[in-house]
Design a protein around this motif. Structure first.
Motif, mmCIF file in Angstrom:
data_model
loop_
_atom_site.group_PDB
_atom_site.id
_atom_site.type_symbol
_atom_site.label_atom_id
_atom_site.label_comp_id
_atom_site.label_asym_id
_atom_site.label_seq_id
_atom_site.Cartn_x
_atom_site.Cartn_y
_atom_site.Cartn_z
ATOM 1 N N TYR A 195 7.459 -60.285 -52.464
ATOM 2 C CA TYR A 195 6.497 -60.071 -51.384
ATOM 3 C C TYR A 195 5.425 -61.131 -51.536
ATOM 4 O O TYR A 195 4.690 -61.148 -52.515
ATOM 5 C CB TYR A 195 5.922 -58.669 -51.504
ATOM 6 N N ILE A 196 5.371 -62.049 -50.568
ATOM 7 C CA ILE A 196 4.376 -63.115 -50.640
ATOM 8 C C ILE A 196 3.343 -62.969 -49.542
ATOM 9 O O ILE A 196 3.600 -62.381 -48.492
ATOM 10 C CB ILE A 196 4.998 -64.528 -50.574
ATOM 11 N N ASP A 197 2.202 -63.510 -49.813
ATOM 12 C CA ASP A 197 1.116 -63.613 -48.850
ATOM 13 C C ASP A 197 0.633 -65.056 -48.918
ATOM 14 O O ASP A 197 0.861 -65.760 -49.902
ATOM 15 C CB ASP A 197 -0.004 -62.644 -49.231
ATOM 16 N N SER A 198 -0.031 -65.487 -47.889
ATOM 17 C CA SER A 198 -0.576 -66.845 -47.891
ATOM 18 C C SER A 198 -1.569 -67.010 -49.034
ATOM 19 O O SER A 198 -2.194 -66.048 -49.469
ATOM 20 C CB SER A 198 -1.267 -67.127 -46.555
ATOM 21 N N GLY A 199 -1.699 -68.233 -49.483
ATOM 22 C CA GLY A 199 -2.645 -68.521 -50.545
ATOM 23 C C GLY A 199 -4.081 -68.488 -50.057
ATOM 24 O O GLY A 199 -4.352 -68.433 -48.852
ATOM 25 N N ILE A 200 -5.003 -68.535 -51.027
ATOM 26 C CA ILE A 200 -6.414 -68.520 -50.657
ATOM 27 C C ILE A 200 -7.124 -69.826 -50.999
ATOM 28 O O ILE A 200 -8.246 -70.040 -50.554
ATOM 29 C CB ILE A 200 -7.179 -67.342 -51.290
ATOM 30 N N ASP A 201 -6.486 -70.704 -51.767
ATOM 31 C CA ASP A 201 -7.096 -71.991 -52.085
ATOM 32 C C ASP A 201 -6.674 -72.986 -51.002
ATOM 33 O O ASP A 201 -5.734 -73.769 -51.168
ATOM 34 C CB ASP A 201 -6.666 -72.458 -53.477
ATOM 35 N N LEU A 202 -7.369 -72.937 -49.876
ATOM 36 C CA LEU A 202 -6.969 -73.720 -48.711
ATOM 37 C C LEU A 202 -7.220 -75.212 -48.923
ATOM 38 O O LEU A 202 -8.212 -75.608 -49.534
ATOM 39 C CB LEU A 202 -7.728 -73.245 -47.474
ATOM 40 N N VAL A 203 -6.309 -76.025 -48.410
ATOM 41 C CA VAL A 203 -6.459 -77.468 -48.481
ATOM 42 C C VAL A 203 -7.749 -77.874 -47.769
ATOM 43 O O VAL A 203 -8.475 -78.747 -48.223
ATOM 44 C CB VAL A 203 -5.221 -78.169 -47.879
#
Length: 165
Positions: A79-87
């Motif tokens: 189960y994945i979610d988008s990351g939080i360390d955005l480019v």
């Protein structure tokens, strides 16, 4: 299930991808569960990205989402979610976007497509990542299992005895 559980290699839950842009990381909900994370790590390493655990395990998201019935039956589920360390904007921007979504849109009428604000390139990146994991599993015949100590491992071991192809 469409495919019998003893013939189902893995389940990927993608229902929490956020339209916030590309990220240097990817969130694994229920991190530390199965060998699918090893395959994911290989792909993320090639992308110059890394996996992070969810920041609110007390919410129990892993145990109340779409993949859970498969997991209980023994099929490893990632189960994945988008990351939080955005480019674009780093962790501060990712955390702000997550907070805004949870407070303003999660299971609310405002949780709908918005062409003016949605950034889909991060979702495309995350989908490509998971696609590559699945493609590799299909190509190499690997049958991932749960890590030792995981309560779902016994069900998988019954489905896929050591002598199974």
């Amino acid at each position: 299930p469409v495919v019998p559980l003893d013939r189902t290699v893995a389940v990927f839950n993608l229902d929490a991808l956020a339209p916030v842009g590309r990220a240097r990381d990817l969130t694994v909900v229920g991190r530390g569960s199965s060998q699918l994370e090893d395959a994911l790590k290989d792909v993320l390493d090639q992308q110059g990205r890394h996996a992070e655990a969810e920041d609110n395990t007390a919410a129990g998201y892993y145990f109340r989402s779409d993949h859970f019935n498969f997991a209980k039956a023994g099929v490893p589920a990632l189960y994945i979610d988008s990351g939080i360390d955005l480019v674009s904007g780093g962790k501060a921007a990712g955390q702000a976007a997550g907070k805004d979504y949870t407070e303003q849109r999660y299971h609310k009428p405002g949780d709908q497509y918005d062409a003016a604000t949605w950034k889909l390139d991060g979702i495309v990146q995350d989908l490509s990542t998971v696609y590559t994991v699945g493609e590799r599993l299909a190509a190499n015949g690997t049958w991932p299992n749960w890590y030792e100590g995981n309560p779902f491992k016994a069900a998988r071991d019954r489905q896929r005895p050591a002598t199974a192809p």
